[in-house]
Scaffold this active site. Sequence first.
Site, PDB file in Angstrom:
ATOM      1  N   SER A  14      -7.236 -13.211   1.407  1.00 21.44           N
ATOM      2  CA  SER A  14      -6.693 -14.395   2.094  1.00 21.44           C
ATOM      3  C   SER A  14      -5.607 -14.000   3.100  1.00 21.44           C
ATOM      4  O   SER A  14      -5.465 -14.641   4.144  1.00 21.44           O
ATOM      5  CB  SER A  14      -6.160 -15.420   1.084  1.00 21.44           C
ATOM      6  OG  SER A  14      -5.007 -14.954   0.436  1.00 21.44           O
ATOM      7  N   HIS A 104       4.386  -7.463  -0.809  1.00 24.47           N
ATOM      8  CA  HIS A 104       4.496  -7.534  -2.272  1.00 24.47           C
ATOM      9  C   HIS A 104       4.875  -8.967  -2.650  1.00 24.47           C
ATOM     10  O   HIS A 104       5.786  -9.539  -2.040  1.00 24.47           O
ATOM     11  CB  HIS A 104       5.562  -6.542  -2.748  1.00 24.47           C
ATOM     12  CG  HIS A 104       5.648  -6.478  -4.238  1.00 24.47           C
ATOM     13  ND1 HIS A 104       4.730  -5.787  -5.000  1.00 24.47           N
ATOM     14  CD2 HIS A 104       6.507  -7.049  -5.111  1.00 24.47           C
ATOM     15  CE1 HIS A 104       5.034  -5.925  -6.280  1.00 24.47           C
ATOM     16  NE2 HIS A 104       6.112  -6.689  -6.383  1.00 24.47           N
TER      17      HIS A 104
HETATM   18  C1  GRF Z   1      -1.066 -10.905  -2.341  1.00 22.61           C
HETATM   19  O1  GRF Z   1      -0.368 -11.753  -3.198  1.00 22.61           O
HETATM   20  C2  GRF Z   1      -0.226  -9.718  -1.963  1.00 22.61           C
HETATM   21  O2  GRF Z   1       1.144  -9.961  -1.983  1.00 22.61           O
HETATM   22  C3  GRF Z   1      -0.543  -8.715  -3.031  1.00 22.61           C
HETATM   23  O3  GRF Z   1      -1.900  -8.920  -3.331  1.00 22.61           O
HETATM   24  C4  GRF Z   1      -2.264 -10.270  -3.038  1.00 22.61           C
HETATM   25  C5  GRF Z   1      -3.485 -10.212  -2.176  1.00 22.61           C
HETATM   26  O4  GRF Z   1      -4.056 -11.490  -2.007  1.00 22.61           O
HETATM   27  N1  GRF Z   1      -0.166  -7.402  -2.618  1.00 22.61           N
HETATM   28  P1  GRF Z   1      -5.228 -11.720  -0.966  1.00 22.61           P
HETATM   29  O5  GRF Z   1      -6.347 -10.740  -1.315  1.00 22.61           O
HETATM   30  O6  GRF Z   1      -4.682 -11.489   0.391  1.00 22.61           O
HETATM   31  O7  GRF Z   1      -5.667 -13.133  -1.170  1.00 22.61           O
END
Ligand code: GRF
Length: 188
Positions: A14, A104
């Site tokens: 996402s 993060h």
């Molecule tokens: C996000 O919450 C990011 O902070 C972490 O992994 C998640 C990835 O989510 N490192 P997406 O795949 O971008 O939906």
Amino acid sequence: MAHSLIIFASGRGSNARAIIDYFKNNGKAKVSLIISNNSGAGVLEIAKANGIPTLVVQPKAMGQEEFLNILAAHQPSLIILAGFLKKIPAQVIARFPDKIINIHPALLPRHGGKGMYGHHVHQAVLTAGEQESGITIHYVNEKYDEGNVILQAYCPVRAGDNADLLAERIHTLEHFYFPRAIEFLLKG
Ligand code: GRF
């Protein structure tokens, strides 16, 4: 010419989607390659739907010259880790100094480090009884979650929160701030 961005992601993507859409609209950068360690990752579908080349890589291949040369061929202004769960080898960091950034889903230095990803992070925040959480966008160095901080954004932890609710609130912050932090770095 538009800046070239390379995204590394392991999951649903996402954040990758938010970055692709943001720069599609303003034209200042272009995602030129999406790399995943997981051939079933949702991010690969997003890449396909947007006509962006993809590469599925084995973690042990990431330190090899051939892989470094593929990255270099795209002349990336930034390499963006958006939910990438494997460690970036020292060879990649050495080849692209100050060009690799990560997001993060908590306020580092709290709730970071090896094994702290996804719901593990949100659960740790709740278990610690934190009043607030948020996101940290930071440079990547050899240690998990320890590179210099570029941006932090905060949100409350609410009574009755569970890891899913907190994750959703954090994703909203991520999708807003990550593309804008990237744009800011591209200007610098
Ligand atoms: C996000 O919450 C990011 O902070 C972490 O992994 C998640 C990835 O989510 N490192 P997406 O795949 O971008 O939906």
